[in-house]
Design a protein around this motif. Structure first.
Motif, short mmCIF file in Angstrom:
data_model
loop_
_atom_site.label_atom_id
_atom_site.label_comp_id
_atom_site.label_asym_id
_atom_site.label_seq_id
_atom_site.Cartn_x
_atom_site.Cartn_y
_atom_site.Cartn_z
N VAL A 104 0.91 -1.07 0.30
CA VAL A 104 0.05 -0.18 0.10
C VAL A 104 0.49 1.41 0.36
O VAL A 104 0.25 2.55 -0.74
N VAL A 105 2.13 0.97 0.92
CA VAL A 105 2.51 2.53 0.52
C VAL A 105 3.65 2.89 0.23
O VAL A 105 3.92 3.70 -0.35
N ALA A 106 4.12 1.80 -0.04
CA ALA A 106 5.49 1.89 -1.27
C ALA A 106 5.29 0.90 -2.30
O ALA A 106 6.65 -0.02 -2.38
N PRO A 107 4.06 0.53 -3.09
CA PRO A 107 4.41 -0.45 -4.33
C PRO A 107 4.91 -1.25 -5.21
O PRO A 107 5.41 -1.64 -5.73
N ASP A 108 5.26 0.29 -5.29
CA ASP A 108 6.12 0.64 -6.46
C ASP A 108 8.07 0.52 -5.41
O ASP A 108 8.98 0.40 -7.46
N ALA A 109 8.14 0.49 -4.67
CA ALA A 109 9.35 0.66 -4.35
C ALA A 109 10.65 -1.03 -5.25
O ALA A 109 10.04 -1.60 -5.88
N PRO A 110 11.61 0.10 -5.54
CA PRO A 110 11.99 -1.23 -6.61
C PRO A 110 12.84 -2.38 -5.75
O PRO A 110 13.01 -3.33 -6.07
N VAL A 111 13.10 -2.52 -4.49
CA VAL A 111 13.24 -3.68 -3.48
C VAL A 111 12.07 -3.64 -2.10
O VAL A 111 12.53 -2.68 -1.91
N ARG A 112 11.01 -4.98 -2.74
CA ARG A 112 10.71 -4.97 -1.79
C ARG A 112 10.46 -6.61 -0.84
O ARG A 112 10.41 -7.15 -1.66
N ILE A 113 10.51 -7.00 0.64
CA ILE A 113 11.03 -7.60 0.87
C ILE A 113 10.13 -8.13 2.04
O ILE A 113 9.49 -6.34 2.59
N GLU A 128 2.60 -10.02 -5.76
CA GLU A 128 3.79 -10.08 -6.52
C GLU A 128 5.04 -9.77 -6.92
O GLU A 128 4.68 -8.47 -5.88
N GLY A 129 5.96 -10.37 -7.23
CA GLY A 129 7.02 -8.75 -6.84
C GLY A 129 8.01 -8.36 -5.97
O GLY A 129 9.19 -8.86 -5.31
N VAL A 130 7.34 -9.24 -4.53
CA VAL A 130 8.11 -9.10 -3.74
C VAL A 130 9.03 -10.76 -2.84
O VAL A 130 7.94 -11.94 -3.42
N VAL A 131 9.70 -10.25 -2.62
CA VAL A 131 10.88 -11.35 -2.33
C VAL A 131 10.20 -12.00 -0.27
O VAL A 131 10.30 -10.88 0.40
N GLU A 132 9.75 -12.83 -0.59
CA GLU A 132 9.83 -13.48 1.03
C GLU A 132 11.02 -14.35 1.28
O GLU A 132 11.51 -14.78 0.53
N ILE A 133 11.66 -14.14 2.59
CA ILE A 133 12.39 -14.53 3.17
C ILE A 133 11.85 -15.33 4.45
O ILE A 133 11.56 -14.41 5.39
N ASP A 134 11.99 -16.82 4.81
CA ASP A 134 11.83 -17.08 5.78
C ASP A 134 13.00 -17.02 6.94
O ASP A 134 13.64 -17.99 6.40
N THR A 135 12.64 -16.42 7.59
CA THR A 135 13.91 -16.18 8.57
C THR A 135 13.79 -17.71 10.34
O THR A 135 14.80 -17.35 10.80
N SER A 136 12.86 -18.27 9.97
CA SER A 136 12.85 -19.17 10.79
C SER A 136 14.00 -19.48 11.80
O SER A 136 14.44 -19.76 12.81
N ALA A 137 15.14 -19.93 10.99
CA ALA A 137 16.19 -20.63 11.16
C ALA A 137 16.76 -20.02 10.81
O ALA A 137 18.04 -21.16 10.26
N LEU A 138 17.29 -19.27 10.61
CA LEU A 138 17.82 -18.04 10.23
C LEU A 138 18.57 -16.82 11.01
O LEU A 138 17.78 -16.59 12.40
#
Ligand code: ADP
Ligand code: CDP
Length: 218
Positions: free
Chosen positions: A133-142, A193-203
């Motif tokens: 919503v806030v920055a859907p056009d941001a070059p990096v979305r995580i 769409e276009g958002v990179v998901e990082i599962d941090t559970s084991a990191l």
């Protein structure tokens, strides 16, 4: 420096601490949007407002003078001249914040302010609806995720210095109930769409920071 990084995640996913470190490494500012909802909550509680009075809380949000440090080295939140940097982390605020965050008029006001920060660029913005919503056009979305057990254990360590059974029990409801209340606003926890998901559970923390930096470089 115009780069904008949008970072979302549920409570305890690591978004605040990771965003702060990434901002430091990249020489960017950091905007903690949760702190904005918390600051409005703090001001409303201090004024004795009924949080169910949507119009009164929205009026407060619109009129509020909010000064927030974007410096990753210096956390500071001042609302209408009152320094609430510490108060916004108090349990009474955590318990009440969802009632303010589900007020759509409050969201409209705070999202507009967040978009203005995004428009100036050079910032990591973290919250629940930044990638969507806030920055859907941001070059990096995580989107940072972590299973419930990991998130509760992190909060328990943060609040009680330990993740023993007693600390976990005391923390469980805080995390789970707030997520449940927050989830009535938007699909906070599914990656758009276009958002990179990082599962941090084991990191570990440093591994998550590196994973985010890898996305920026890619
Ligand atoms: P959020 O902003 O998503 O609620 P925080 O950044 O406040 O999460 O992190 C919650 C707690 O977990 C903090 O004490 C933080 O230092 C710790 N933490 C963050 N990332 C990790 C990780 N990958 N592994 C273990 N602990 C972490
Ligand atoms: O650190 P934690 O994830 O527990 O909370 P926070 O990021 O400080 O956010 C506090 C609350 O603000 C959340 O529980 C949401 O109710 C609300 N929030 C929101 O609605 N939208 C955002 N972009 C950020 C926070």
């Amino acid at each position: 420096q115009r780069l904008v990084l949008a970072v979302d995640g549920p409570s305890g996913s690591g978004k605040s601490s990771v965003s702060r470190r990434v901002a430091r490494v990249l020489g960017l500012g950091v905007l903690d949007t949760g702190a904005m909802y918390r600051a409005v909550t703090c001001a409303a509680l201090d004024r004795g407002l009924d949080l169910a009075d949507a119009d009164a809380v929205a009026a407060l949000a619109r009129a509020a003078q909010l000064e927030q440090s974007l410096d990753p080295e210096r956390e500071s939140v001042v609302i209408d001249g009152t320094d609430v940097t510490t108060a916004i982390r108090e349990p009474r605020v955590s318990a009440a914040v969802s009632a303010v965050a589900t007020n759509l008029a409050v969201r409209e006001e705070l999202v507009a302010r967040q978009r203005a920060v995004a428009a100036s660029g050079g910032v990591v913005i973290e919250g629940r609806d930044i990638t969507t919503v806030v920055a859907p056009d941001a070059p990096v979305r995580i989107l940072l995720t972590a299973d419930e057990g990991a998130r509760v254990a992190r909060r328990a360590r943060e609040l009680h210095g330990t993740a023993d059974a007693q600390a976990l029990a005391a923390t469980q409801d805080l995390v789970v109930l707030r997520d449940a209340r927050d989830s009535t606003v938007a699909a906070f926890t599914t990656a758009a769409e276009g958002v990179v998901e990082i599962d941090t559970s084991a990191l570990g923390f440093d591994e998550v920071v590196q994973a985010v930096l890898d996305v920026v470089v890619a």
